[in-house]
Design an enzyme around this catalytic site. Structure first.
Site, PDB file in Angstrom:
ATOM      1  N   ARG A 109       0.842  -1.196   0.000  1.00 39.72           N
ATOM      2  CA  ARG A 109       0.000   0.000   0.000  1.00 39.72           C
ATOM      3  C   ARG A 109       0.877   1.247   0.000  1.00 39.72           C
ATOM      4  O   ARG A 109       0.587   2.217  -0.697  1.00 39.72           O
ATOM      5  CB  ARG A 109      -0.886  -0.047   1.244  1.00 39.72           C
ATOM      6  CG  ARG A 109      -1.868   1.055   1.192  1.00 39.72           C
ATOM      7  CD  ARG A 109      -3.191   0.626   1.658  1.00 39.72           C
ATOM      8  NE  ARG A 109      -3.835   1.863   2.145  1.00 39.72           N
ATOM      9  CZ  ARG A 109      -4.848   1.891   2.947  1.00 39.72           C
ATOM     10  NH1 ARG A 109      -5.349   0.768   3.371  1.00 39.72           N
ATOM     11  NH2 ARG A 109      -5.377   3.015   3.335  1.00 39.72           N
ATOM     12  N   ASP A 136     -19.046   6.007   0.111  1.00 34.54           N
ATOM     13  CA  ASP A 136     -19.436   5.014   1.129  1.00 34.54           C
ATOM     14  C   ASP A 136     -20.833   5.353   1.663  1.00 34.54           C
ATOM     15  O   ASP A 136     -21.707   4.494   1.772  1.00 34.54           O
ATOM     16  CB  ASP A 136     -18.451   5.010   2.298  1.00 34.54           C
ATOM     17  CG  ASP A 136     -16.992   5.056   1.879  1.00 34.54           C
ATOM     18  OD1 ASP A 136     -16.600   5.944   1.097  1.00 34.54           O
ATOM     19  OD2 ASP A 136     -16.221   4.214   2.334  1.00 34.54           O
ATOM     20  N   ARG A 156     -23.671   4.690  -0.847  1.00 32.04           N
ATOM     21  CA  ARG A 156     -24.000   3.251  -0.930  1.00 32.04           C
ATOM     22  C   ARG A 156     -24.779   2.850   0.325  1.00 32.04           C
ATOM     23  O   ARG A 156     -25.753   2.106   0.252  1.00 32.04           O
ATOM     24  CB  ARG A 156     -22.727   2.407  -1.041  1.00 32.04           C
ATOM     25  CG  ARG A 156     -22.060   2.478  -2.410  1.00 32.04           C
ATOM     26  CD  ARG A 156     -20.827   1.591  -2.501  1.00 32.04           C
ATOM     27  NE  ARG A 156     -20.292   1.561  -3.864  1.00 32.04           N
ATOM     28  CZ  ARG A 156     -18.992   1.413  -4.139  1.00 32.04           C
ATOM     29  NH1 ARG A 156     -18.117   1.260  -3.147  1.00 32.04           N
ATOM     30  NH2 ARG A 156     -18.561   1.415  -5.389  1.00 32.04           N
ATOM     31  N   HIS A 163     -11.931   6.412   4.259  1.00 34.86           N
ATOM     32  CA  HIS A 163     -12.676   5.876   3.115  1.00 34.86           C
ATOM     33  C   HIS A 163     -12.290   4.419   2.916  1.00 34.86           C
ATOM     34  O   HIS A 163     -11.126   4.063   3.028  1.00 34.86           O
ATOM     35  CB  HIS A 163     -12.324   6.664   1.850  1.00 34.86           C
ATOM     36  CG  HIS A 163     -12.737   5.952   0.610  1.00 34.86           C
ATOM     37  ND1 HIS A 163     -14.056   5.707   0.292  1.00 34.86           N
ATOM     38  CD2 HIS A 163     -12.002   5.378  -0.370  1.00 34.86           C
ATOM     39  CE1 HIS A 163     -14.109   5.022  -0.842  1.00 34.86           C
ATOM     40  NE2 HIS A 163     -12.873   4.816  -1.260  1.00 34.86           N
TER      41      HIS A 163
END
Ligand SMILES: O=C1N[C@](c2ccsc2)(c2cccc(Nc3ccc(F)cc3)n2)CC(O)=C1Sc1ccccc1Cl
Length: 331
Positions: free
Chosen positions: A105, A165, A168, A192
């Site tokens: 990452r 987010d 949804r 997020h």
């Protein structure tokens, strides 16, 4: 030429009115969904597309221009040179590289941060008054990087954060309850993605808090399993990747909605990634999503929700994680 001279009797020379010019950096699936959302909803009629892939860029620009008849006769230009973004009111950054197989990452963050090192200063040079919306992932960290590189005040740079987010989340609850998504009020805040924080106490329809009806809402032993709605928000992201390989429509529409709130100075409240230092007992210089009042000057105010101890704790954990990762980024 002959035609224009004889066809029109000019009344006034076309002075540029206060344009609502918007620049979209990155013409991948998200960038193009954002551009189309802006154009189809008439949010902006002056769009500049920026990317390094010149052929794709020219193709997208031409293809969009040919839709002018079905739009509001917009001005659509495209270039790899940031000069063409000059005078933008809003700059939306969707550029970014995809996580490679087995890539850490932090490596992905550094590669995307490197893209921002050229992108952000160039955007600010040509549009010194613009509001920057960072959509690229990982969104919260890259919003911090963009803010640092821009040297702008914190109100002028924010990330799309948990706006997607939350949309949804509200959609899934609305499906469960049989009413419209816009009538379901509910906020996902914090980081997020996988570590986002649903604020169950705030979920309401017409002010009726679901927590008052189902007191165990959000708990693991909730007989109605409301916590699954938050899990479904996360699972949906992975499911869409599995089904179509990427996501673009909802995030593009959400970026366009944020842009509309800025351009119309609407003071709508959106869950977006803002600098949280000094709020909810957070002491880190990191960006996390909170409900924020957005207007022509970007982030105007942050709504201070009454968070449960576990919600504050989750924010603190995310803030510490992001702060740690940010220390490892070479700006
Ligand atoms: O709907 C998505 N799709 C993405 C995606 C991936 C490739 S193309 C689009 C997605 C989907 C699933 C995981 C994931 N993780 C990720 C983490 C860090 C990064 F830098 C990039 C991606 N990203 C990008 C993204 O942020 C989202 S929203 C999302 C993701 C995970 C959990 C909850 C939500 Cl609401």
């Amino acid at each position: 030429s002959g035609v224009t001279k004889n066809l029109f009797s000019a009344i006034s020379d076309p002075k540029p009115m206060t344009s609502r010019k918007v620049t979209v950096v990155g013409i991948g699936a998200v960038g193009m969904a954002t551009a189309v959302s802006l154009l189809c909803q008439g949010i902006s009629n002056d769009i500049c597309l920026i990317d390094v892939m010149e052929d794709r860029l020219k193709g997208e620009m031409m293809d969009l221009q040919h839709g002018s008849l079905f739009l509001h006769n917009p001005k659509i230009h495209a270039s790899k040179d940031f000069k063409s973004s000059a005078g933008s009111k809003v700059c939306i950054v969707t550029a970014g590289v995809r996580q490679q197989e087995g890539e850490s990452r932090l490596d992905l963050v550094q590669r995307n941060a490197n893209i921002l090192k050229t992108t952000i200063p160039a955007l600010c040079q040509h549009s010194p008054d613009a509001i920057l919306i960072i959509v690229s992932n990982p969104c919260d960290i890259l919003t911090y990087v963009a803010w640092k590189l821009s040297k702008l005040p914190v109100n002028r740079v924010f990330g799309s954060g948990t706006n997607l987010d939350s949309s949804r989340f509200r959609f899934l609850i609305a499906q469960r309850l049989g009413c419209s998504t816009s009538s379901v009020h509910g906020w996902i805040i914090g980081e997020h993605g996988d570590s986002s924080v649903p604020v169950w106490s705030g979920v309401n329809i017409a002010g009726v808090r679901l927590k008052d009806i189902a007191p165990k809402m959000g708990d693991d032993d909730d007989p109605e399993l409301w916590k699954k709605v938050h899990k479904d928000v996360i699972d949906a992201a992975y499911q869409i990747i599995k089904l179509k390989g990427f996501t673009n429509w909802a995030i593009g529409l959400s970026a366009a909605a944020l842009t509309n709130t800025i351009l119309t100075n609407q003071h709508n409240v959106h869950a977006v990634s803002v600098m949280v230092k000094g709020r909810h007992g957070l002491d880190y210089e990191v960006f996390l999503s909170l409900p924020a009042v957005i207007g022509a000057n970007g982030v105007e105010k942050v709504v201070m929700q009454h968070l449960a101890p576990n919600e504050r704790c989750a924010l603190k954990f995310s803030a510490a994680m992001l702060s740690e990762i940010q220390c490892g980024i070479k700006l």
